[in-house]
Design a protein around this motif. Structure first.
Motif, PDB file in Angstrom:
ATOM      1  N   ILE A 176       0.989  -0.905   0.263  1.00 63.98           N
ATOM      2  CA  ILE A 176      -0.006  -0.238   0.075  1.00 63.98           C
ATOM      3  C   ILE A 176       0.493   1.261   0.018  1.00 63.98           C
ATOM      4  O   ILE A 176       1.806   1.710   1.011  1.00 63.98           O
ATOM      5  N   TYR A 177       0.613   2.227  -1.523  1.00 60.34           N
ATOM      6  CA  TYR A 177       1.318   3.267  -1.047  1.00 60.34           C
ATOM      7  C   TYR A 177       0.566   4.945  -1.047  1.00 60.34           C
ATOM      8  O   TYR A 177       1.432   5.252  -0.665  1.00 60.34           O
ATOM      9  N   THR A 197       2.250   0.786   7.252  1.00 60.47           N
ATOM     10  CA  THR A 197       2.077   1.022   5.602  1.00 60.47           C
ATOM     11  C   THR A 197       2.993   1.865   5.192  1.00 60.47           C
ATOM     12  O   THR A 197       3.412   2.920   5.360  1.00 60.47           O
ATOM     13  N   LEU A 200       4.198   4.489   2.577  1.00 60.24           N
ATOM     14  CA  LEU A 200       2.991   4.963   2.433  1.00 60.24           C
ATOM     15  C   LEU A 200       3.693   6.891   1.432  1.00 60.24           C
ATOM     16  O   LEU A 200       4.955   6.917   2.271  1.00 60.24           O
TER      17      LEU A 200
END
Ligand SMILES: [Zn+2]
Length: 302
Positions: A176-177, A197, A200
């Protein structure tokens, strides 16, 4: 001469194919499903991966079921829900696992069975936009996120607990970014983001309440963070028992210059809310849908 005619015929067919693809890209999932039943060549075109890269269930039109226009739609309307699922079963066979972006309908009340059903048929998902209302168990979220192990971007709404989503992210979705919060961004939310995350890059907390300490935490802790959209966010903290609000100018006293440069905020009323906020077409749920649908970070809009 014959050869020339043949070449010309092929190019006309190719042109016809390309034109139909362009037209079908304007259709919603129900309309594409209907178009696929017209003939063999249309059926083949309707299986083109381009048509299924983004499955947008917020764009629906059909005489077969009531189109949801209010929050909690179809909560008790099992007939409409079953018809949509039947349609999706067919449509997702056409998609052949080529969906990389899934936008749920803002108004549909999402429950475990629908989430799992769609997740199993969209294993290559990169971006997920959750709806406004629904009720999901931790187990269902876990099963769905396990299917979506290459997920890169999520728009999180109030219909699911942040702790529940991040519990699944920590197990299956380490890529997840991009994240967008559409309800509230508090201290616990920031702790979960920082912990689960670490890669991110983009975060949107526009138009919602944002706790000052939460904002400072993510800006100081996430090294890869590039932009935080706080357009029209209500930045606040509790000071000596009272709620204190902070302007963007006040943030200079709490954040370093490199952190401040990562903030995206409303400048001279040029943000999307200032431009579109008074559109009467959006009333009565325009404010909520605006928060959910639009974003100054273009990859988080849909
Ligand atoms: Zn603005």
């Amino acid at each position: 001469m014959k050869k020339n005619n043949s070449a010309s015929r092929i190019s006309i067919q190719d042109l016809f194919y390309d034109i139909l693809i362009r037209i079908f890209l304007k259709l919603n999932v129900v309309e594409i499903s209907v178009a696929s039943m017209v003939c063999k060549s249309w059926n083949e075109i309707c299986r083109n991966p381009l048509l299924w890269a983004k499955l947008d269930l917020s764009r629906l039109s059909s005489n077969a079921f009531n189109i949801p226009l209010l929050p909690d739609a179809w909560r008790g309307d099992l007939v409409s829900k079953c018809k949509l699922i039947t349609c999706l079963k067919y449509a997702l066979r056409l998609s052949n696992y080529n969906t990389s972006c899934l936008v749920f309908n803002f108004f549909i009340y999402l429950q475990d069975a629908e989430l799992i059903f769609i997740a199993k048929r969209t294993p290559n998902l990169k971006r997920l936009v959750l709806p406004f209302t629904g009720k999901l168990s931790n187990n269902a979220v876990d099963i769905a996120m396990k299917s979506w192990d290459s997920l890169e971007s999520i728009t999180i709404t109030a219909m699911v607990k942040t702790s529940c989503i991040f519990s699944a992210i920590s197990k299956y979705c380490m890529t997840i970014y991009e994240l967008k919060f559409t309800n509230y961004f508090g201290i616990n939310d920031a702790d979960l983001v920082v912990q689960y995350t670490p890669n991110l890059k983009l975060l949107s907390v526009r138009n919602i309440m944002v706790n000052l300490r939460a904002l400072c935490n993510i800006l100081n802790s996430l090294e890869k963070l590039e932009v935080v959209n706080i357009c029209h966010g209500f930045i606040w903290d509790r000071v000596e028992g009272a709620v204190k609000a902070y302007t963007v100018r006040d943030l200079r006293n709490h954040l370093s210059l490199p952190c401040l440069r990562k903030l995206m905020f409303c400048n001279r009323r040029r943000c999307l809310r200032c431009i579109n906020g008074n559109d009467p077409v959006r009333i009565p749920f325009g404010v909520f849908e605006d928060i959910w649908r639009e974003d100054e970070i273009s990859s988080l809009a849909h």
